[in-house]
Design an enzyme around this catalytic site. Structure first.
Site, PDB file in Angstrom:
ATOM      1  N   SER A  51      87.572  36.566  15.659  1.00 45.20           N
ATOM      2  CA  SER A  51      86.605  37.658  15.479  1.00 45.20           C
ATOM      3  C   SER A  51      87.294  38.951  15.879  1.00 45.20           C
ATOM      4  O   SER A  51      88.216  38.932  16.723  1.00 45.20           O
ATOM      5  CB  SER A  51      85.394  37.430  16.382  1.00 45.20           C
ATOM      6  OG  SER A  51      84.606  38.603  16.449  1.00 45.20           O
ATOM      7  N   TYR A  56      80.401  35.996  24.261  1.00 42.93           N
ATOM      8  CA  TYR A  56      80.987  35.757  22.940  1.00 42.93           C
ATOM      9  C   TYR A  56      82.414  36.317  22.866  1.00 42.93           C
ATOM     10  O   TYR A  56      83.350  35.626  22.454  1.00 42.93           O
ATOM     11  CB  TYR A  56      80.081  36.404  21.878  1.00 42.93           C
ATOM     12  CG  TYR A  56      80.609  36.302  20.469  1.00 42.93           C
ATOM     13  CD1 TYR A  56      80.579  35.087  19.782  1.00 42.93           C
ATOM     14  CD2 TYR A  56      81.143  37.416  19.822  1.00 42.93           C
ATOM     15  CE1 TYR A  56      81.068  34.992  18.487  1.00 42.93           C
ATOM     16  CE2 TYR A  56      81.627  37.326  18.524  1.00 42.93           C
ATOM     17  CZ  TYR A  56      81.592  36.116  17.856  1.00 42.93           C
ATOM     18  OH  TYR A  56      82.077  36.018  16.576  1.00 42.93           O
TER      19      TYR A  56
END
Ligand code: NAD
Length: 706
Positions: free
Chosen positions: A583, A596
């Site tokens: 990501s 996250y």
């Protein structure tokens, strides 16, 4: 009575049934009737094997040039399968031109001269190439001709006394011809036979199959069925109570154990035989296979080789028998033993090539076995793609049926070695291989994708399958997984996709998914670790459970998946490619999503460590970092979108445009864009890249890698 009835029921279940529908056939042109008959015959694999057999009709047509009536031979052309072919699968030849070629026949090796001339006989500019079998129809003076490969009749044809057996079953209704390689010479022999036996309804070809004929398409279809059913009944009666494979020697292991053994040895075999071309595997443990591989005569019958030319072109002249000692060794010990057997097979094949080669024979092809037989376990086949591997297995099951039939009523005989070689290395066969289209870049590759039912996972599956890969989709969401699998099967066919439920945080589930990849496709080349979730909350409001869930899936889950991938890839020993879907947040800190971002950063660093460890084994590990892939992603259908919208003080509808405007290139990012970068890392185009990152985020300065 009570004994006879079940026996009759059992026998009638073996018979092929007449599926001709007069209402459907009414109004069809002669060519359409031929197609109808061909599809009916070819769609029942008891009548003819995949891609095997051919049909023809001689039809009066108007010549487009002269407007005169001419007789045209419609005959199944080169390639394709009778069961699914369309009208464009037939070659069409002017009969008079075809018959005028006879002076070019100069003995049994004339086909390389004659076959190229068939295209000069083409009627109506039809581009379908005429096959080597064209003269077997064109030279036979009968309106409709079928040539089929039913197991029952090949069993008769491959028996040592096949002529006498044919007579016993059919009397003078069906004739018999000794083995002649398919081509013009066989066509001439068939013509001679029909001229000398005007009343015969067909002829058995030794070691090959059967020809049948009649005056109309329907009569030809019915004649073909009748001839097959008579052989089937006769064989069933004569085989009753016999043990054609000898006594049962090795009992079948329980199904789970069979899969465990297959999963242990298939990657090892695959690694050893994928030298020049990657191979995909297929495993078959059907009852017919288990009976044969567990039988006393397994080795002796396997050594005789297959008989019908269609069979051994697909299966190679012999299978390789790999005995497994279930009582005394583990699947892993067995797997370590396969190498010498594979090497011996190669030597045996090379010796066969040396013994049989002729001046000008094509170079020796891949010397590895296609079919591997494991007593108690089943049959494994390997080929350059999954469908070919499956079909090779189906052909060997045909060969097993033939051996069972022939050995029950006579002595089974394989094709003489030199004849088998001459067909395998025939210049026309070589030309066919040379004409094959170049394989796709990921042909023969197997990819496992976690989170495969999600937006990026599914787009990646499609991208890799477009390039020729087989895919194992893995996901925790049962419903989404079966929907995704069904969708891919609709789009790409049943062969190339499989699914395996997984929770990447569970060690046992991850082990099971990689095992599925091993026995369903033979191993693994590409692992896309993509399963994921997203969560957002300020750190002071983040629960321990949320923190751990992110770590479990995005960090520990990626470790478990990679560890399993490494084990499987190292067993194969032919390298591989692992791609992590990271990501932007793995590189750039983002407010309100510490759990996250931290888990994604751990994932990224794991990839770098694995790139170091994998390099000596040719295992590349790279990362693709997406950002803001809203469309198609299920992450963005949940709370995450709401949380992000709150973070940016906007509505969820506005989010896509906010992210687009935030990017340097002012563009939205889609799952397909991420899949493109994955496909690059997965392929040989990236063969010199490891430990790398590609950002697919439309440009984000905070995530620049240097
Ligand atoms: P998605 O929700 O559409 O797909 C993720 C899939 O992972 C789902 O099908 C889900 O069922 C599955 N999954 C979740 N937990 C699992 C588990 N424990 N075991 C197995 N499967 C599990 O989301 P997506 O956008 O396609 O995300 C794919 C990957 O891309 C994720 O790793 C995500 O973090 C990453 N990513 C996405 C974006 C984005 O904007 N969509 C941005 C950056 C990174």
């Amino acid at each position: 009575m009570s004994v006879v009835q079940p026996v009759q029921a059992e026998l009638s279940s073996l018979l092929v049934e007449n599926r001709w529908n007069d209402a459907l056939a009414a109004g069809m042109t002669p060519a359409q009737l031929l197609l109808y008959r061909s599809n009916l015959l070819g769609s029942d694999k008891r009548i003819t094997n995949f891609g095997g057999g051919n049909t023809s009709a001689k039809v009066v047509e108007k010549d487009p040039l002269t407007g005169q009536d001419v007789t045209v031979l419609w005959v199944k052309g080169s390639g394709g399968d009778l069961g699914t072919m369309k009208l464009d699968g037939f070659a069409t030849l002017y009969m008079d031109k075809f018959l005028s070629l006879e002076p070019f026949y100069r003995g049994k090796d004339s086909d390389s001269v004659l076959v190229p001339l068939y295209s000069h006989c083409t009627f109506n500019l039809n581009p379908r190439a005429a096959s080597i079998d064209t003269p077997l129809h064109g030279l036979v003076d009968r309106a409709h001709v079928d040539h089929m490969h039913p197991d029952a009749l090949i069993a008769i044809a491959a028996s040592a006394d096949s002529k006498a057996l044919t007579w016993e079953i059919y009397g003078d209704e069906i004739g018999w011809l000794p083995w002649i390689r398919p081509g013009y010479e066989l066509g001439l022999a068939l013509r001679k036979f029909t001229r000398e036996n005007p009343k015969a309804r067909g002829v058995v070809l030794e070691a090959h199959g059967v020809f049948t004929w009649a005056d109309t398409s329907k009569a030809c279809y019915e004649n073909t069925l009748d001839v097959i059913n008579r052989a089937t009944l006769w064989l069933a009666e004569k085989s009753r109570g016999k043990q054609p494979f000898g006594a049962a020697k090795v009992p079948a292991l329980p199904v789970e154990k069979r899969r465990e053994v297959a999963a242990a040895i298939m990657p090892r075999i695959r690694g050893l035989i994928s030298g020049t071309t990657r191979k995909v595997g297929h495993f078959d443990d059907s009852a017919a296979v288990l009976e044969f591989v567990g039988s006393e005569k397994l080795q002796a019958l396997a050594d005789l080789g297959t008989s019908c030319p269609d069979h051994f072109l697909r299966t190679k002249i012999w299978p390789l028998v790999l005995p497994f000692d279930a009582a005394n060794e583990s699947a892993e010990q067995f797997a370590r033993r396969v190498q010498p057997a594979i090497e011996q097979y190669r030597e045996r094949y090379a010796a066969y090539y040396e013994r049989c080669k002729r001046p000008g024979s094509p170079k020796m092809r891949d010397p590895n076995a296609v079919v591997y037989l494991v007593p108690g376990v089943g049959m494994i086949t390997f080929a350059a793609d999954k469908a070919t591997a499956r079909i090779a297995g189906e052909f060997y099951v045909n060969a097993i049926n033939v051996m069972r039939g022939a050995a029950a009523v006579s002595t089974y005989r394989g094709l003489p070695e030199q004849e088998a070689f001459d067909i395998e290395y025939w210049d026309l066969e070589e030309a066919k291989l040379q004409r094959m289209p170049k394989p796709k870049p990921l042909a023969g590759r197997v990819a496992l994708i976690t989170g495969g039912a999600g937006g990026i996972g599914l787009a990646t599956a499609r991208r890799l399958m477009d390039e020729g890969a087989c895919v194992v989709l893995c996901d925790i969401d049962h419903d989404a997984l079966s929907e995704a699998e069904a969708e891919l099967k609709r789009q790409y066919g049943n062969d190339v996709v499989a699914s395996s439920w997984v929770d990447v945080t569970r060690e046992d589930a991850v082990v099971a998914s990689f095992r599925d990849s091993a026995w369903k496709f033979g191993g693994l080349d590409i692992c896309i670790s993509n399963a994921g979730i997203a969560s957002a909350s300020p750190v002071d409001q983040t629960s321990l459970a949320t923190w751990q869930k992110n770590m479990d899936i995005l960090s520990t889950g990626y470790f478990l998946v990679s560890r399993q991938a490494f084990q499987l890839l190292k067993t194969q020993n032919i390298g591989g490619s692992i791609v992590f879907i990271g990501s932007k947040n793995a590189l750039a800190a983002s407010p309100g999503a510490a759990a996250y971002c931290t888990a994604k950063a751990a994932e990224l660093h794991l990839a770098r460590c694995l790139a170091l460890e994998g390099a000596p084994a040719g295992i590349r590990v790279n990362v693709v970092n997406p950002d803001a892939v809203l469309r198609g992603s299920r992450i963005w259908q949940g709370e995450w979108a709401q949380q992000r919208a709150e973070q940016y003080k906007t509505s969820t509808d506005e989010l896509e445009s906010i992210y687009r405007e935030r990017s340097l290139l002012k563009r939205s990012v889609f799952p397909e864009d991420v899949a493109e970068a994955v496909a690059f890392f997965a392929s040989e185009r990236a063969s010199k890249s490891t430990g790398n990152i590609i950002n697919v985020d439309a440009g984000n300065a905070a995530a620049f890698t240097r």
